[in-house]
Scaffold this motif. Structure first.
Motif, PDB file in Angstrom:
ATOM      1  N   UNK A   1       0.837  -1.201   0.000  1.00 32.65           N
ATOM      2  CA  UNK A   1       0.000   0.000   0.000  1.00 32.65           C
ATOM      3  C   UNK A   1       0.876   1.257   0.000  1.00 32.65           C
ATOM      4  N   UNK A   2       1.533   1.486  -1.140  1.00 30.24           N
ATOM      5  CA  UNK A   2       2.434   2.627  -1.304  1.00 30.24           C
ATOM      6  C   UNK A   2       2.724   2.783  -2.792  1.00 30.24           C
ATOM      7  N   UNK A   3       3.320   3.924  -3.122  1.00 30.35           N
ATOM      8  CA  UNK A   3       3.674   4.191  -4.510  1.00 30.35           C
ATOM      9  C   UNK A   3       4.979   3.532  -4.912  1.00 30.35           C
TER      10      UNK A   3
ATOM     11  N   UNK B   1      -0.689  -1.037  -9.310  1.00 24.87           N
ATOM     12  CA  UNK B   1      -1.992  -1.700  -9.371  1.00 24.87           C
ATOM     13  C   UNK B   1      -2.931  -0.850  -8.522  1.00 24.87           C
ATOM     14  N   UNK B   2      -3.789  -0.090  -9.181  1.00 22.82           N
ATOM     15  CA  UNK B   2      -4.654   0.834  -8.453  1.00 22.82           C
ATOM     16  C   UNK B   2      -3.804   1.837  -7.695  1.00 22.82           C
ATOM     17  N   UNK B   3      -3.987   1.916  -6.389  1.00 19.21           N
ATOM     18  CA  UNK B   3      -3.189   2.823  -5.566  1.00 19.21           C
ATOM     19  C   UNK B   3      -2.057   2.082  -4.857  1.00 19.21           C
ATOM     20  N   UNK B   4      -1.813   0.841  -5.255  1.00 27.10           N
ATOM     21  CA  UNK B   4      -0.789  -0.003  -4.635  1.00 27.10           C
ATOM     22  C   UNK B   4       0.358  -0.240  -5.617  1.00 27.10           C
ATOM     23  N   UNK B   5       1.404  -0.854  -5.088  1.00 28.40           N
ATOM     24  CA  UNK B   5       2.506  -1.331  -5.916  1.00 28.40           C
ATOM     25  C   UNK B   5       2.587  -2.832  -5.774  1.00 28.40           C
ATOM     26  N   UNK B   6       2.626  -3.514  -6.914  1.00 26.28           N
ATOM     27  CA  UNK B   6       2.841  -4.959  -6.927  1.00 26.28           C
ATOM     28  C   UNK B   6       4.343  -5.192  -7.052  1.00 26.28           C
ATOM     29  N   UNK B   7       4.893  -5.911  -6.076  1.00 24.25           N
ATOM     30  CA  UNK B   7       6.302  -6.278  -6.083  1.00 24.25           C
ATOM     31  C   UNK B   7       6.392  -7.765  -6.400  1.00 24.25           C
ATOM     32  N   UNK B   8       7.017  -8.083  -7.516  1.00 26.63           N
ATOM     33  CA  UNK B   8       7.234  -9.478  -7.900  1.00 26.63           C
ATOM     34  C   UNK B   8       8.714  -9.776  -7.786  1.00 26.63           C
ATOM     35  N   UNK B   9       9.033 -10.876  -7.130  1.00 31.57           N
ATOM     36  CA  UNK B   9      10.411 -11.329  -7.011  1.00 31.57           C
ATOM     37  C   UNK B   9      10.511 -12.713  -7.629  1.00 31.57           C
ATOM     38  N   UNK B  10      11.472 -12.890  -8.517  1.00 31.30           N
ATOM     39  CA  UNK B  10      11.779 -14.211  -9.062  1.00 31.30           C
ATOM     40  C   UNK B  10      13.247 -14.489  -8.786  1.00 31.30           C
ATOM     41  N   UNK B  11      13.508 -15.604  -8.141  1.00 28.38           N
ATOM     42  CA  UNK B  11      14.872 -16.070  -7.874  1.00 28.38           C
ATOM     43  C   UNK B  11      15.006 -17.412  -8.595  1.00 28.38           C
ATOM     44  N   UNK B  12      15.821 -17.444  -9.656  1.00 34.08           N
ATOM     45  CA  UNK B  12      15.916 -18.635 -10.488  1.00 34.08           C
ATOM     46  C   UNK B  12      17.351 -18.845 -10.975  1.00 34.08           C
ATOM     47  N   UNK B  13      17.519 -19.704 -11.938  1.00 30.85           N
ATOM     48  CA  UNK B  13      18.819 -20.041 -12.526  1.00 30.85           C
ATOM     49  C   UNK B  13      19.835 -20.444 -11.450  1.00 30.85           C
ATOM     50  N   UNK B  14      19.370 -21.236 -10.474  1.00 32.06           N
ATOM     51  CA  UNK B  14      20.261 -21.718  -9.426  1.00 32.06           C
ATOM     52  C   UNK B  14      21.254 -22.725  -9.994  1.00 32.06           C
TER      53      UNK B  14
END
Length: 149
Positions: free
Chosen positions: A10-12, A101-114
């Motif tokens: 719930x932030x920019x 997303x609306x008044x929120x920020x969607x944070x997506x994290x992908x950790x791969x290529x191990x």
């Protein structure tokens, strides 16, 4: 192997981005470490803070892959030298993506290529929940989560 997490905060974009790259933001969420880098693709980075080697312990280091302010931070990472003797051989990719997303920020994290049989995979699986929860809490309330370490 891929770890993927999505959090809605719930932030920019600016506040969430600051939590990912600023010294105050990273210290609050990344176990007291600062992200040190000039953020240019191809250049080095390190998360440095209190740990096995004192106040300047390198916890994770590597190379910046992509840096687009308020949008994308991606890097190849290795565990710090005090964690594994073969740290240079152990690698994974981390990518943070931000979107409004609306008044929120969607944070997506992908950790791969191990790297095959990477000894930090299980730890990463657990730690990312804590780090991302801390980011959300810090951005929304200004307070950090205390995990009792």
């Amino acid at each position: 192997m891929e770890l993927k997490y999505e959090f809605y905060i719930n932030a920019g974009l600016e506040e969430v981005w600051s939590a990912l790259i600023s010294p105050d933001g990273t210290r609050s969420s990344f176990f007291g470490s600062e992200l040190r880098s000039n953020f240019q693709p191809g250049q080095p980075f390190a998360y440095v803070g209190p740990g096995n080697d004192g106040q300047e312990t390198v916890h994770v280091y590597g190379q910046i892959l992509e840096f687009e302010p308020l949008s994308t931070l991606s890097y190849l990472e290795h565990p710090g030298p005090s964690y594994h003797a073969n740290h240079e051989e152990l690698q994974s990719r981390v990518s943070f993506q931000l979107e409004t997303v609306g008044e929120c920020t969607k944070l997506t994290l992908i950790n791969d290529q191990f790297t095959e049989n990477h000894p930090s995979f299980a730890n990463a699986q657990q730690s990312w929940w804590m780090i991302l929860s801390s980011i959300k809490s810090w951005v929304e309330t200004g307070k950090t989560l205390q995990f009792g370490w």
